[in-house]
Scaffold this active site. Sequence first.
Site, PDB file in Angstrom:
ATOM      1  N   ASP A  67      28.537   7.768  91.742  1.00  0.00           N
ATOM      2  CA  ASP A  67      29.890   8.288  91.614  1.00  0.00           C
ATOM      3  C   ASP A  67      29.898   9.763  91.210  1.00  0.00           C
ATOM      4  O   ASP A  67      30.537  10.133  90.233  1.00  0.00           O
ATOM      5  CB  ASP A  67      30.617   7.413  90.575  1.00  0.00           C
ATOM      6  CG  ASP A  67      32.078   7.784  90.401  1.00  0.00           C
ATOM      7  OD1 ASP A  67      32.718   8.144  91.400  1.00  0.00           O
ATOM      8  OD2 ASP A  67      32.568   7.708  89.249  1.00  0.00           O
ATOM      9  N   GLU A  89      22.574   1.690  85.590  1.00  0.00           N
ATOM     10  CA  GLU A  89      23.290   0.580  86.219  1.00  0.00           C
ATOM     11  C   GLU A  89      22.607  -0.021  87.439  1.00  0.00           C
ATOM     12  O   GLU A  89      23.241  -0.210  88.483  1.00  0.00           O
ATOM     13  CB  GLU A  89      24.714   1.008  86.583  1.00  0.00           C
ATOM     14  CG  GLU A  89      25.541   1.412  85.377  1.00  0.00           C
ATOM     15  CD  GLU A  89      27.039   1.468  85.677  1.00  0.00           C
ATOM     16  OE1 GLU A  89      27.405   1.485  86.851  1.00  0.00           O
ATOM     17  OE2 GLU A  89      27.817   1.487  84.709  1.00  0.00           O
ATOM     18  N   TYR A 144      33.607  -1.193  80.888  1.00  0.00           N
ATOM     19  CA  TYR A 144      34.934  -0.698  81.282  1.00  0.00           C
ATOM     20  C   TYR A 144      36.007  -1.766  81.126  1.00  0.00           C
ATOM     21  O   TYR A 144      36.950  -1.817  81.902  1.00  0.00           O
ATOM     22  CB  TYR A 144      34.868  -0.154  82.717  1.00  0.00           C
ATOM     23  CG  TYR A 144      34.073   1.143  82.781  1.00  0.00           C
ATOM     24  CD1 TYR A 144      34.683   2.363  82.520  1.00  0.00           C
ATOM     25  CD2 TYR A 144      32.707   1.130  83.039  1.00  0.00           C
ATOM     26  CE1 TYR A 144      33.953   3.543  82.527  1.00  0.00           C
ATOM     27  CE2 TYR A 144      31.969   2.306  83.046  1.00  0.00           C
ATOM     28  CZ  TYR A 144      32.596   3.502  82.790  1.00  0.00           C
ATOM     29  OH  TYR A 144      31.882   4.676  82.786  1.00  0.00           O
ATOM     30  N   GLU A 183      28.459   4.197  78.121  1.00  0.00           N
ATOM     31  CA  GLU A 183      29.647   4.631  78.882  1.00  0.00           C
ATOM     32  C   GLU A 183      30.813   3.752  78.484  1.00  0.00           C
ATOM     33  O   GLU A 183      30.689   2.522  78.449  1.00  0.00           O
ATOM     34  CB  GLU A 183      29.444   4.479  80.398  1.00  0.00           C
ATOM     35  CG  GLU A 183      28.510   5.489  81.002  1.00  0.00           C
ATOM     36  CD  GLU A 183      28.461   5.413  82.540  1.00  0.00           C
ATOM     37  OE1 GLU A 183      29.433   4.909  83.159  1.00  0.00           O
ATOM     38  OE2 GLU A 183      27.447   5.853  83.094  1.00  0.00           O
TER      39      GLU A 183
HETATM   40  C1  BDP Z   1      29.713   3.842  85.985  1.00  0.00           C
HETATM   41  C2  BDP Z   1      28.704   4.882  86.416  1.00  0.00           C
HETATM   42  C3  BDP Z   1      29.252   6.292  86.401  1.00  0.00           C
HETATM   43  C4  BDP Z   1      30.648   6.308  86.975  1.00  0.00           C
HETATM   44  C5  BDP Z   1      31.526   5.448  86.086  1.00  0.00           C
HETATM   45  C6  BDP Z   1      32.992   5.430  86.562  1.00  0.00           C
HETATM   46  O1  BDP Z   1      27.531   4.812  85.646  1.00  0.00           O
HETATM   47  O2  BDP Z   1      28.396   7.131  87.131  1.00  0.00           O
HETATM   48  O3  BDP Z   1      31.169   7.596  87.129  1.00  0.00           O
HETATM   49  O4  BDP Z   1      31.044   4.136  86.121  1.00  0.00           O
HETATM   50  O5  BDP Z   1      33.328   4.563  87.354  1.00  0.00           O
HETATM   51  O6  BDP Z   1      29.581   2.765  86.824  1.00  0.00           O
HETATM   52  O7  BDP Z   1      33.745   6.305  86.170  1.00  0.00           O
END
Ligand code: BDP
Length: 638
Positions: A203, A453, A508, A544
Site C-alpha cells: 500500500d 504482514e 485495524y 500499526e
Molecule cells: C497495513 C499495511 C500498511 C498499510 C495499512 C493501511 O502494513 O502498509 O498502509 O495497512 O491499510 O496492512 O493503511
Amino acid sequence: MATMSISRLLSTVLPLLAPVALAQDDQGSLLDVEQPLINLRPQRSSYRDLINLDGLWKFALIPEAERNATESWSEPLSTDLECPVPASYNDIFVNQSIHDHVGWVRYQRDVLVPRGWSPDDRFLLRAESATHRGRIYVNDRPVADHQGGYTPFEADITDLVAAGEHFRLTIAVNNELTYETLPPGEISVDEYTGERKQTYFHDFYNYAGLARSVWIYSVPQQHIEDITLVTDVDGDTGIVHYDVEVANGSGTRVNVSLVDEDGQMVAECTGSSGELRVESARLWQPGAAYLYQFQATVMDASDDVVDSYTLATGIRTISVNGTKFLINGRPFYFTGFGKHEDTPIRGKGLDESYMVHDFQLLNWIGANSFRTSHYPYSEDVMNFADRQGMVVIDETTAVGLNLGIGQGPAGPETFRPDAINNVTQTAHKQAIRELFRRDKNHASVVMWSIANEPAAQEDGARPYFEPLAELARELDSTRPITYANQGDANFTADKIADFFDVTMLNRYYGWYEQTGDLAAAEIALEESLQGWEQTYPRPIIMSEYGVDTIAGLHAIDPVPFSEEFQTEYLEMYHRVFDRTKAMAGEHVWNFADFQTSIGVRRVDGNKKGIFTRERRPKSAAQALKSRWTARNAFGWSE
Ligand code: BDP
C-alpha cells in the site's frame, strides 16, 4: 528465546556478502561481472577521497522494444530531459508515460576523475539505491547489476578509468516487480491497450529511480572494507567488541581507538579484532544519544599508515526479558510511528529538509522511535537517528507477501510454486544479508523486522520463514528479531510466531473491521491482545493502528474520516494498551499521509497520517503529544 543477552559472537556476525544467484529475467542472466563486496559507506580521509555525483542527470525511458538491446543503453543520450538525483522520477515530469512507465529508464552524466587521484588506489562507484534494479555502465562497459531497490551497490572501475579523465556514467534502472523480487508484484498486458501494467500487493506508490546519492570514491589497495562493532556493558565499564576487515590485508597491522565527544581518546587496542573497554562509559540512551568515534588505522609492512576509517558508535545493550524490552537493562516502551520515505514531488528521494523536520516533529510529539516500514531507509536517516537518540525498528522490504489479505480462507494462497516461492525466498535472504550488513553498527537499531504482514496463517509460511529467521540469528545474535503480524494470522492461526522474539501486531479493529464501531472494536482488540499475551508471553508492540482521516473534516459525532474519529479511535486503543501487561510499545500508522497506487480505496493516497503529507498536524497530534510527553521521559516504563 526468553532472555536475550548481548552475547558477542563475532565469529558469527555477518559473513561477507557472497554474490547472489539472482533470478534470470527475460533479458537473460545478470551481467557477466563479479559482484563486488559492499564496502563500508565511503568517507573522506587523508587516505581516501569521495565525490558526490548528485545533481541533474540526463534522463530517458528505455522503450520496451529496446529492452533486450542492452548494449545500446550506454550510448550517449540525446534528450532535453534532466532528472534530479536523488529523487524518484515519477512525479518530477509533467508526463504521464513517465509517471506510469513499467520497465527500464536510464540516467546519464559525465564524470571527471580528479587529476590528483593516485594510480595506486582503487576507484569505485556506489549507488545508494536504484529502485528496484540498477545496472551501471562506465562508457560502454557494464560494471554492476543489482536487484533490490533500497540497499547500496558498487562497482570497482579502477581498470576502466584514469585520473584526470572523463567518462560517461549511465545507470539503467528498472521498476518491475514480480514474484522473484521484493517487494513482489505482477505485470500484465492490458487486453485493450496492449500496455504493460504493474500491480503489487503493498500500500505505497511504486516510486522508482535513483532516490539516494551516487558517489565515486577512491580507496588504497589495502583498505578497510568492513567493520563490525558489538557493544556491551559491565558495571560502569562500556565494552566495544570490534572486528576490522582489511582488503588485500596481508602484511598489514590494525590499530583502533575510541574517542569521546570531547575529543579525548578513552581506549585503544591493536589487532584486527578485540575489545575496547571504557571506564565510566557514557551510554547511548533513547532521547539522549552519546556517540564515541571508533577509529581504525591500517599500517602496511613498513609501518606506514595506508588507510583509516571512523565510525560513530553508541555503547548500549538490548535484551528481551519476559514481557519487557530492555535497553541498557531498563524496560523501554516504544512510542512513535510506522513511517514512509515519501514527500511531494520527490517521492522516495532523500530530502534532508524533510528528514530534519520529521525528526523535529517526532520529538515535539513525544515519539521515541519509528519503524522503517516497509524497506530500509536512507543511511543518512539511520546516521541521524543514531545522533538524535531515536530508536529504530529496521525492516526489510518484504512487504506484500499476502495475496489474500483480508479475504479469509476463501482468498488465494500466497506461498505456492507460482507465487511466493523459493526464488522469492532467495531474494528475501539476500535482502536480509544486505540490510544487516549495511545497518549492523547503528546504535539506534534495536530490532530487525524481517517482513510486514505476510500470510502467516498459511502452512507454507513455516518452511518459507524458518530459514529466514535462522539466517537473521546467524548474522546477528545481538538483536531481537520480529515481523509485523496481520489480523488474519491472529494468535490461534499464526504459524510462524515462535521463530521470533517480540510480537508486533498491525490491527485495524474499528476501521477495516467493526468500521466506525469503537465499542465493538474495543472488545475485539482486547481479545486479540489477551490471546497473544497468553499464547506468547513476551513483549507486544502494536506496530500499526490507525484510520484514514481527511485533514479539516470535522463532525459532531465522530464518524470515520473525521479528525474527531481519529482521536477517539486512538484513545480507545490506548485504553486497551494500558490494561495489557505485555504492551511494550505503540506505533501509530502512519506518521504522515503518503502516496499509494491508484485504487478505489485510496483518494490521492493513504490518509492515516497524524500529519498531512506536507507535515501539518491533524487534531490527533495534540492528543498523542499529551499522552506521549506525559510518559516517563524517553519511554522508560518503570
Ligand atoms: C497495513 C499495511 C500498511 C498499510 C495499512 C493501511 O502494513 O502498509 O498502509 O495497512 O491499510 O496492512 O493503511
